[in-house]
Design an enzyme around this catalytic site. Sequence first.
Site, PDB file in Angstrom:
ATOM      1  N   LYS A 133       1.025  -1.147   0.036  1.00  9.17           N
ATOM      2  CA  LYS A 133       0.011  -0.091  -0.149  1.00  9.17           C
ATOM      3  C   LYS A 133       0.830   1.136   0.011  1.00  9.17           C
ATOM      4  O   LYS A 133       1.977   1.329   0.393  1.00  9.17           O
ATOM      5  CB  LYS A 133      -0.991   0.015   1.182  1.00  9.17           C
ATOM      6  CG  LYS A 133      -2.115  -1.315   0.964  1.00  9.17           C
ATOM      7  CD  LYS A 133      -3.438  -0.899   1.790  1.00  9.17           C
ATOM      8  CE  LYS A 133      -4.469  -1.925   1.342  1.00  9.17           C
ATOM      9  NZ  LYS A 133      -5.468  -2.133   2.282  1.00  9.17           N
TER      10      LYS A 133
ATOM     11  N   ARG B  31      -3.275 -10.241   4.687  1.00  5.34           N
ATOM     12  CA  ARG B  31      -3.475 -10.451   3.223  1.00  5.34           C
ATOM     13  C   ARG B  31      -2.440  -9.708   2.391  1.00  5.34           C
ATOM     14  O   ARG B  31      -2.131  -8.744   2.597  1.00  5.34           O
ATOM     15  CB  ARG B  31      -4.929  -9.663   2.886  1.00  5.34           C
ATOM     16  CG  ARG B  31      -5.092  -9.676   1.255  1.00  5.34           C
ATOM     17  CD  ARG B  31      -6.625  -9.078   1.320  1.00  5.34           C
ATOM     18  NE  ARG B  31      -7.039  -9.040  -0.150  1.00  5.34           N
ATOM     19  CZ  ARG B  31      -6.741  -8.219  -1.207  1.00  5.34           C
ATOM     20  NH1 ARG B  31      -5.758  -7.311  -1.033  1.00  5.34           N
ATOM     21  NH2 ARG B  31      -7.402  -8.577  -2.290  1.00  5.34           N
TER      22      ARG B  31
END
Length: 285
Positions: free
Chosen positions: A221, A261
């Site tokens: 991210k 994840r």
Amino acid sequence: MTSVPINVPGGTQRCLVMGVVNVTPDSFSDGGLWFDEEAAIRHGLELVEEGADLVDVGGESTRPGAARVSLEEELARVVPVIRALTAEGVTVSVDTMRAEVAKAAVEAGARLVNDVSGGLADPEMPRVVAATGVPYVVMHWRGHSHDMDSRAVYADVVTEVREELSKRVDLVLAEGVSEEQIVLDPGLGFAKNAEHNWALLAGIPQLAELGYPLLIGASRKRFLGRLLAGPDGTPRTFSRSDDATLAVTALAARAGAWCVRVHSVGPNADAVRVAAAWKRAGANT
């Protein structure tokens, strides 16, 4: 803490690893490498070989600014991949905000519904999930990708995310979802800036006090790439943020996350085992 019916083979107590298969042409992390059906299936099998406990198949990008795809397109992308992977014995989750996609995915063999909207994007989702009986990831969410950055306003992000997740849990329980089905996700990067993301990671113990397993999705991210920016301020590319993801995985697992994840599975599968060993040693001293 409640537990969902997806556990580590052999009963070992450690954080699970969820590998990501984006069946999209515009994913932020891989740029559409797995958009082709056969490529997506092959990649899912590779992730399991690398140590993924389950594989998360999604057909709609949730990157900032992404436009939604049609229901028909999302179904066409994910259902064949899920059906093929489950036929090979893979534990599959479906990453979707649509109740119809969730229902079709479970019918094709998916064993978990990962809804980044926590049931807000499709009011039918909680009732559909309740009927299937599969685990349900309720993520903290304040709006779709095209406008979520404008909603990243908090006085105390950990307290507010915790309170908003608690309200979502109450609502999905009222729709028939059982406590044993629920997994929570603080939604890193979704209506959060870098400061918010770091605070939520540090606040995992407080979020865990809600009593539900936690899924953490920090992989590749933007806040990691910005942390590791070069001398000229250029952020690291998404794929070159994998080492930072690995550090987050180890720390999140040590802090009590139920699952992480991730895009690069192998090193993260090692990291959760290291964290589990560390935790066991600490419990014995």
